[in-house]
Design an enzyme around this catalytic site. Structure first.
Site, PDB file in Angstrom:
ATOM      1  N   TYR A   1      30.511 -60.552 -16.037  1.00 44.49           N
ATOM      2  CA  TYR A   1      31.013 -60.202 -17.366  1.00 44.49           C
ATOM      3  C   TYR A   1      30.874 -58.708 -17.664  1.00 44.49           C
ATOM      4  O   TYR A   1      31.860 -58.063 -18.052  1.00 44.49           O
ATOM      5  CB  TYR A   1      30.308 -61.048 -18.421  1.00 44.49           C
TER       6      TYR A   1
ATOM      7  N   LYS B   1      34.009 -55.885 -18.210  1.00 40.98           N
ATOM      8  CA  LYS B   1      34.177 -55.064 -19.406  1.00 40.98           C
ATOM      9  C   LYS B   1      34.122 -53.566 -19.077  1.00 40.98           C
ATOM     10  O   LYS B   1      34.741 -52.751 -19.782  1.00 40.98           O
ATOM     11  CB  LYS B   1      33.126 -55.440 -20.451  1.00 40.98           C
TER      12      LYS B   1
END
Length: 229
Positions: A154, A158
């Protein structure tokens, strides 16, 4: 009238952002994979529904065609995102990380953002005041890497979103394109463990979605201001 599309808007931060922008006078498209949930959310918000699965080329192309037929687009909020956990619900750290996990997260968080942005760029280029808001995370910051959160896929996705933000902003200087960090908000993404409400988390998304000419572009912000890359 400003027309705005928000991906993943049938719940959580996307839903709250849609609610706030409808209240601000925007014509808002709630983009969602699930027709029933998306249509119900749009109806409750006084918004429009468009089926949009960011991982599917045909779905994104059909959504772009539908929005174009209705008159065009001024603001795109790339909000849809996922986190993948182990079957037991644990965060997947470096030792357990596989290419399949990375691929699944990137398919939505990174490739999905590119797929949607590419499809809607022609509409945004026709707008007199085009804006793109990419929902990122403080976990994307290389300056903060290694502090706390043990997950890998994750945060890495990002960080890629942040780089895409900079590159799109450089390529399209007439648009205002920024990455935003909503903060640790209680949503399904984190099992409602976040310490902020969706009202608090949506603040920076809504603010950037309403940014006018002369506002920053190519930046990375939370509600308090610029963040370190």
């Amino acid at each position: 009238m400003t027309t705005t599309l928000i991906t993943g808007a049938n719940k959580g931060l996307g839903h709250e952002t849609a609610r706030r922008l409808v209240a601000a006078g925007h014509t808002v498209y709630v983009g969602a994979r699930d027709v029933e949930r998306g249509a119900a959310a749009a109806s409750a918000l006084g918004a429009r529904f468009v089926r949009l699965d960011v991982t599917d080329d045909a779905s994104v192309a059909a959504a772009a065609a539908a929005v174009e037929a209705d008159g065009g687009l001024d603001v795109l909020v790339n909000n849809a995102g996922i986190e993948v956990r182990s079957p037991g619900g644990e965060i997947i750290g470096a030792a357990e990380l596989t290419a399949d996990v990375m691929r699944e997260v990137f398919e939505t968080n990174v490739f999905g953002l590119v797929r949607v942005t590419h499809a809607f760029l022609p509409l945004l280029e026709r707008s007199s005041s085009p804006v793109v808001v990419n929902v990122s995370s403080s976990l994307a910051s290389l300056d903060q890497a290694g502090k706390g959160y043990p997950g890998v896929a994750y945060p890495t996705s990002k960080t890629a979103v942040n780089m895409l933000t900079v590159q799109f902003a450089k390529a399209f200087p007439k648009m205002r394109i920024n990455a935003v960090e909503p903060g640790y908000t209680a949503t399904d993404l984190n099992g409602r463990a976040g310490t902020q409400t969706v009202e608090q988390g949506a603040e920076i998304i809504v603010r950037m979605a309403q940014s006018g000419p002369g506002s920053p572009t190519g930046g990375y912000f939370d509600a308090a201001g610029p963040l370190p890359w």
